[in-house]
Design an enzyme around this catalytic site. Sequence first.
Site, mmCIF file in Angstrom:
data_model
loop_
_atom_site.group_PDB
_atom_site.id
_atom_site.type_symbol
_atom_site.label_atom_id
_atom_site.label_comp_id
_atom_site.label_asym_id
_atom_site.label_seq_id
_atom_site.Cartn_x
_atom_site.Cartn_y
_atom_site.Cartn_z
ATOM 1 N N ASN A 15 0.867 -1.181 0.000
ATOM 2 C CA ASN A 15 0.000 0.000 0.000
ATOM 3 C C ASN A 15 0.899 1.225 0.000
ATOM 4 O O ASN A 15 1.496 1.554 1.018
ATOM 5 C CB ASN A 15 -0.897 -0.030 1.251
ATOM 6 C CG ASN A 15 -1.724 1.237 1.402
ATOM 7 O OD1 ASN A 15 -1.793 2.060 0.491
ATOM 8 N ND2 ASN A 15 -2.353 1.403 2.557
ATOM 9 N N LYS A 17 0.040 4.240 -0.205
ATOM 10 C CA LYS A 17 -0.621 5.395 0.404
ATOM 11 C C LYS A 17 -0.432 6.619 -0.504
ATOM 12 O O LYS A 17 -0.380 6.467 -1.723
ATOM 13 C CB LYS A 17 -0.097 5.622 1.829
ATOM 14 C CG LYS A 17 -0.153 4.307 2.654
ATOM 15 C CD LYS A 17 0.132 4.490 4.102
ATOM 16 C CE LYS A 17 0.016 3.145 4.821
ATOM 17 N NZ LYS A 17 0.216 3.267 6.254
ATOM 18 N N HIS A 103 -9.338 1.380 5.261
ATOM 19 C CA HIS A 103 -8.032 1.536 5.914
ATOM 20 C C HIS A 103 -8.193 2.482 7.107
ATOM 21 O O HIS A 103 -8.979 3.442 7.052
ATOM 22 C CB HIS A 103 -7.011 2.085 4.921
ATOM 23 C CG HIS A 103 -5.611 2.006 5.444
ATOM 24 N ND1 HIS A 103 -5.122 2.897 6.370
ATOM 25 C CD2 HIS A 103 -4.617 1.111 5.220
ATOM 26 C CE1 HIS A 103 -3.869 2.557 6.678
ATOM 27 N NE2 HIS A 103 -3.543 1.474 5.993
ATOM 28 N N GLU A 105 -6.472 4.814 8.102
ATOM 29 C CA GLU A 105 -6.218 6.227 7.796
ATOM 30 C C GLU A 105 -7.448 6.881 7.181
ATOM 31 O O GLU A 105 -7.699 8.065 7.399
ATOM 32 C CB GLU A 105 -4.988 6.333 6.877
ATOM 33 C CG GLU A 105 -3.712 6.039 7.663
ATOM 34 C CD GLU A 105 -2.581 5.458 6.847
ATOM 35 O OE1 GLU A 105 -2.649 5.480 5.603
ATOM 36 O OE2 GLU A 105 -1.623 4.957 7.476
ATOM 37 N N GLU A 173 -4.873 -4.738 10.784
ATOM 38 C CA GLU A 173 -3.817 -3.750 10.966
ATOM 39 C C GLU A 173 -4.055 -2.998 12.278
ATOM 40 O O GLU A 173 -4.881 -2.062 12.313
ATOM 41 C CB GLU A 173 -3.815 -2.742 9.808
ATOM 42 C CG GLU A 173 -3.576 -3.368 8.453
ATOM 43 C CD GLU A 173 -3.039 -2.350 7.442
ATOM 44 O OE1 GLU A 173 -1.964 -2.599 6.915
ATOM 45 O OE2 GLU A 173 -3.689 -1.311 7.228
ATOM 46 N N GLY A 179 3.205 2.313 10.741
ATOM 47 C CA GLY A 179 4.200 3.370 10.580
ATOM 48 C C GLY A 179 4.996 3.697 11.830
ATOM 49 O O GLY A 179 5.667 4.723 11.886
ATOM 50 N N SER A 218 3.918 -2.138 10.203
ATOM 51 C CA SER A 218 5.371 -2.250 10.404
ATOM 52 C C SER A 218 5.941 -3.604 9.992
ATOM 53 O O SER A 218 6.847 -4.116 10.642
ATOM 54 C CB SER A 218 5.737 -1.913 11.861
ATOM 55 O OG SER A 218 5.416 -0.568 12.153
#
Length: 257
Positions: A15, A17, A103, A105, A173, A179, A218
């Site tokens: 991904n 992003k 996701h 985010e 996730e 991250g 990660s």
Amino acid sequence: MTDQSPAIRPLVAGNWKMNGLKAALDEALAVRDALAGGTDNGTDVMICPPASLLMVLAELTRDSAGLQIGGQDCHTAASGAHTGDVSAEMLKDAGASAVIVGHSERRADHGELDRLVRDKALAARRAGLTAIVCIGETAGQRAAGLTLDVVRRQLLGSVPDGATAADTVIAYEPVWAIGTGLTPTLEDVASVHGAIREALATRFGGEGASMRILYGGSVKPDNARELMAVANVDGALVGGASLKADDFLRIIQAYGA
Ligand code: 13P
């Protein structure tokens, strides 16, 4: 720990992003070329670039059996007055075979709730795309001991009825692992993936038993092998480490042994 789902073909999806100008296509093409060289280890590989690069990358990888292309989000409608959005049909038309929905985010930045994520997964199905449905708890929810409750609730709300192993992939996730360089213990990954498998099998029967459950958060070349060996981990959704071909290929090779 051993993989209890050996019949499931793993998927390693990158991904990107909101990263990648045209120059970044070279990294994706390096992945394409490495996979074309006969390094297939029984793993499906996908890159989900930003929408601006999707069509050109799909064209450049069209003849590549080893590399699939996915979108990062889609609207629920097929077309219409929705400035700035992209539909599942458009992604399909551009050459995508899958799309990430829900996701964390997007849940955080755009207030997306389970019902909308479910409708996006339905849009993906309508367009003939595989939906990669993301779920995962925040640090606060984990600290409060709510991880399994949250994950089960998100699964129930975000995955549409009638989902099959062909049209749906689950990506677990943990938000706090994205991250940050932090990952759950292997025991925690096994526990959450086991609970997801149980919930999927209860709701979808054989389809749920063979649906892929990816781990994301990660994933790096140096931890991929141990994470991928955990029961019910059927691949990875990789963010930062998918931006460099060398790192991404080393993660893919974690399946090689
Ligand atoms: P990182 O691999 O950068 O932690 O991102 C994970 C992720 O969010 C993939 O969707």
